[in-house]
Design a protein around this motif. Structure first.
Motif, PDB file in Angstrom:
ATOM      1  N   LEU A  34     -72.426  96.506 -90.355  1.00 33.62           N
ATOM      2  CA  LEU A  34     -72.594  95.914 -91.361  1.00 33.62           C
ATOM      3  C   LEU A  34     -71.029  94.494 -90.929  1.00 33.62           C
ATOM      4  O   LEU A  34     -70.370  94.498 -91.376  1.00 33.62           O
ATOM      5  CB  LEU A  34     -71.906  96.060 -92.781  1.00 33.62           C
ATOM      6  N   THR A  35     -71.903  93.843 -89.956  1.00 32.31           N
ATOM      7  CA  THR A  35     -70.449  92.805 -89.530  1.00 32.31           C
ATOM      8  C   THR A  35     -69.989  92.477 -90.430  1.00 32.31           C
ATOM      9  O   THR A  35     -68.994  91.439 -89.639  1.00 32.31           O
ATOM     10  CB  THR A  35     -71.359  92.519 -88.191  1.00 32.31           C
ATOM     11  N   GLN A  36     -70.891  91.964 -91.299  1.00 31.91           N
ATOM     12  CA  GLN A  36     -70.104  90.668 -91.973  1.00 31.91           C
ATOM     13  C   GLN A  36     -69.507  90.716 -93.600  1.00 31.91           C
ATOM     14  O   GLN A  36     -68.963  90.207 -93.879  1.00 31.91           O
ATOM     15  CB  GLN A  36     -71.052  89.029 -92.910  1.00 31.91           C
ATOM     16  N   LEU A  37     -69.135  92.400 -93.256  1.00 34.06           N
ATOM     17  CA  LEU A  37     -68.107  92.750 -94.583  1.00 34.06           C
ATOM     18  C   LEU A  37     -66.665  92.417 -94.519  1.00 34.06           C
ATOM     19  O   LEU A  37     -66.275  92.381 -93.529  1.00 34.06           O
ATOM     20  CB  LEU A  37     -68.100  94.952 -94.518  1.00 34.06           C
ATOM     21  N   GLN A  38     -66.753  91.996 -95.504  1.00 33.54           N
ATOM     22  CA  GLN A  38     -65.003  92.234 -95.358  1.00 33.54           C
ATOM     23  C   GLN A  38     -64.502  92.731 -96.709  1.00 33.54           C
ATOM     24  O   GLN A  38     -62.816  92.839 -96.629  1.00 33.54           O
ATOM     25  CB  GLN A  38     -65.016  90.189 -96.797  1.00 33.54           C
ATOM     26  N   VAL A  39     -65.247  93.581 -97.495  1.00 32.36           N
ATOM     27  CA  VAL A  39     -63.822  94.793 -98.779  1.00 32.36           C
ATOM     28  C   VAL A  39     -65.275  95.152 -98.904  1.00 32.36           C
ATOM     29  O   VAL A  39     -66.542  95.565 -98.821  1.00 32.36           O
ATOM     30  CB  VAL A  39     -64.386  93.537 -99.939  1.00 32.36           C
ATOM     31  N   LEU A  40     -64.472  97.223 -98.202  1.00 31.77           N
ATOM     32  CA  LEU A  40     -65.435  98.056 -98.532  1.00 31.77           C
ATOM     33  C   LEU A  40     -64.569  98.996 -99.552  1.00 31.77           C
ATOM     34  O   LEU A  40     -63.680  99.208 -98.952  1.00 31.77           O
ATOM     35  CB  LEU A  40     -65.787  98.934 -97.046  1.00 31.77           C
ATOM     36  N   TYR A  41     -64.963  99.226-100.332  1.00 35.73           N
ATOM     37  CA  TYR A  41     -64.356 100.079-101.359  1.00 35.73           C
ATOM     38  C   TYR A  41     -65.149 101.482-102.333  1.00 35.73           C
ATOM     39  O   TYR A  41     -66.050 101.668-102.418  1.00 35.73           O
ATOM     40  CB  TYR A  41     -64.506  99.705-102.726  1.00 35.73           C
ATOM     41  N   LEU A  42     -64.437 103.263-101.456  1.00 37.48           N
ATOM     42  CA  LEU A  42     -65.529 103.850-101.611  1.00 37.48           C
ATOM     43  C   LEU A  42     -64.166 105.068-102.576  1.00 37.48           C
ATOM     44  O   LEU A  42     -64.515 106.325-101.549  1.00 37.48           O
ATOM     45  CB  LEU A  42     -65.532 104.561 -99.862  1.00 37.48           C
TER      46      LEU A  42
END
Length: 589
Positions: free
Chosen positions: A353-361
């Protein structure tokens, strides 16, 4: 020859009528001006009989008949009230008084304008109710009263304005239910009712609005279930029902809205599962279902939404694993799955997901290691994986995320050393690695993180000394190193360079030497915890300069000497612990 002689006479009569009408309008507009003002006494200086009416600021006239068509005084910092004389300007087709500070009520006389097509009064301080008489404006197609202080209910009579395609009543104090009569507005494309005190259910009759393109009903106190009939709104592109009190299941019929681009159902009491039919919403760019009581698995069909940019499923009771198919969402910029009961490994496909700016897991039951592929997310600014059961090493590849501002890996079972490559994250403001099983030295490269405000390394097995380079972190607000095996002295420079420090927690290490006098320069310090170390010598009287200090913990050391009288200056102090030392004297208050 008589008709030729009659023409100049008729022309003269017409000219006299135009002049008369212009003079009448002039007088009415001067009455309007008298009811309003602004804060610099230069309101509408060319609104005088000395200037032609059609040259007055904010007016638009017909090019040939010179009849008055539009009044636009938007964003002119106007105060005062809206004069009822506006209702006598019978040729008006557009009124825009938005973005001012007008008060009092909406004149019901506006219903006397049969040609009115646009009425925009939003972003004022208007009070009272919406006049039911406005239903007489049958030509009205744009009507906006948003961001005022209107109360009462939504008049069902508005349904008689059959030309309406844009109706905005959001952010007022309207109450009662949504009138089912609004379903008669078959030309309606935009409906904003958010930010009121509306109650009841969403009328199933709204399913008749087949031309509707935007439906905003968020930030209310709506309750009841989401009607299945909404699935018949085949042209709908924007459905926003968030921030209400809706309950029940999400109707799978919403998956029939194939033109839908935005779907907000967040912050309700929705339960049940996420419908697999949502995989049919191929145009969807924004799906927000967070802050509900949804359970079950995340449907792998969501991986078919290749236009999706935002996916919020956080703060639910979702379980199962994270579908690998989410790696197909190549346009995704924001993925928030935190605060659920998800388990299993983090799919390495998320690294696609190369456009991802925010990743909350965060705050799940995820296990396994942190995928090295996350190092491919070069645009990532916020990565939160804390409060899981992740193990293994912190991948050095995370040091490639040069746009990262927030990194939460706290409260896992991570081991190994802190990668020196994290020193490359020059924009980092938050680094939370506490409550893991990390060992080794604190990398001096962390001193390169000059934007850092929060550094949490507590409850690990870190050893060695506190790197002097950490004193380069001039923006640091909180430094938490408690519960490690750190040795050596407390760097003197903490007191001279870290002037923004509010919390300093070094409890439960093996620090030795004296408490630096320079800590008295940390004027913003609210919590100072140095307990359970091997500190010795006197308590510096300079600590009495910390007038914002609320908690001072110096117990379980080898401190000696008398308790400084200056500690009596600590008027904000709530808790003081000096026990298990070799101190003399009494507490000075």
């Amino acid at each position: 020859m008589a008709p030729l002689l009659l023409f100049p006479f008729m022309l003269s009569i017409f000219s006299m009528s135009v002049v008369t009408q212009s003079l009448n309008n002039q007088q009415l507009l001067l009455q309007l001006k008298a009811a309003i003002t602004n804060n610099n006494n230069t309101l509408l200086p060319n609104w005088t009989p000395l200037h032609p009416l059609c040259n007055w600021t904010g007016l638009t006239c017909h090019p040939s008949s010179h009849s008055l068509l539009a009044l636009n005084l938007s964003q002119m910092n106007l105060y005062g009230t809206i004069s009822p004389v506006l209702g006598n300007l019978s040729s008006l087709r557009s009124i825009d008084l938005s973005y001012n500070a007008l008060t009092a009520t909406i004149p019901p006389q506006l219903s006397q304008l049969p040609r009115l097509q646009i009425l925009q009064l939003s972003h004022n301080q208007l009070q009272g109710t919406i006049p039911t008489t406005l239903s007489a404006c049958r030509s009205l197609f744009r009507f906006s009263l948003s961001y005022n202080q209107l109360h009462g209910s939504i008049p069902p009579s508005l349904s008689e304005c059959r030309s309406l395609y844009d109706l905005r009543l959001s952010h007022n104090q309207l109450h009662g239910s949504i009138p089912p009569e609004l379903s008669h507005l078959t030309s309606l494309k935009i409906l904003h009712l958010g930010g009121n005190n509306l109650t009841g259910t969403i009328p199933s009759e709204l399913g008749m609005l087949i031309q509707l393109q935007s439906l905003y009903i968020h930030t209310n106190n709506l309750e009841g279930t989401i009607p299945r009939s909404l699935g018949s709104l085949s042209a709908l592109t924007d459905l926003e029902l968030g921030k209400n009190s809706l309950h029940g299941h999400i109707p799978p019929e919403l998956g029939m809205l194939t033109q839908l681009q935005v779907l907000y159902l967040d912050s309700n009491n929705l339960e049940g599962t996420i419908p697999r039919s949502f995989g049919n919403l191929s145009a969807l760019t924004d799906l927000e279902l967070g802050k509900n009581s949804l359970h079950g698995h995340i449907p792998p069909e969501l991986g078919m939404l290749t236009q999706l940019q935002v996916l919020y499923l956080d703060s639910n009771n979702l379980e199962g694993t994270i579908p690998r198919s989410l790696g197909n969402l190549s346009a995704l910029t924001d993925l928030e799955l935190g605060k659920n009961s998800l388990h299993g490994h983090i799919p390495p496909e998320l690294g696609m997901l190369t456009q991802l700016q925010v990743l909350y897991l965060d705050s799940n039951n995820l296990e396994g290691t942190i995928p090295k592929s996350l190092g491919n997310l070069s645009g990532l600014t916020d990565l939160q994986l804390g409060k899981n059961s992740l193990h293994g090493h912190i991948p050095p590849e995370l040091g490639m995320l040069t746009q990262l501002q927030v990194l939460y890996l706290d409260s896992n079972n991570l081991e190994g050393t802190i990668p020196r490559s994290l020193g490359n994250l020059s924009g980092l403001t938050d680094l939370l690695l506490g409550n893991n099983s990390l060992h080794g030295h604190i990398p001096p490269e962390l001193g390169m993180l000059t934007q850092l405000q929060f550094l949490y390394l507590y409850l690990n097995n870190l050893e060695g000394t506190i790197p002097s380079s950490l004193t380069n972190l001039s923006k640091l607000s909180e430094l938490r190193l408690s519960g490690n095996q750190v040795i050596g002295h407390i760097p003197l420079e903490i007191g001279t360079k870290l002037s923004n420090l509010q919390i300093l927690r070094l409890r439960g290490n093996q620090l030795s030497g004296n408490i630096p006098n320079s800590l008295g320069n940390c004027s913003r310090l609210a919590i100072l915890s140095l307990s359970a170390n091997h500190l010795q010598g006197p308590i510096p009287p300079e600590l009495g300069m910390l007038t914002d200090l609320q908690y001072l913990y110096l117990d379980k050391n080898m401190l000696s000497g008398t308790i400084p009288n200056s500690l009596g200056n600590l008027s904000a102090l709530r808790n003081l612990s000096l026990s298990e030392n070799h101190l003399q004297g009494s507490i000075p208050w």
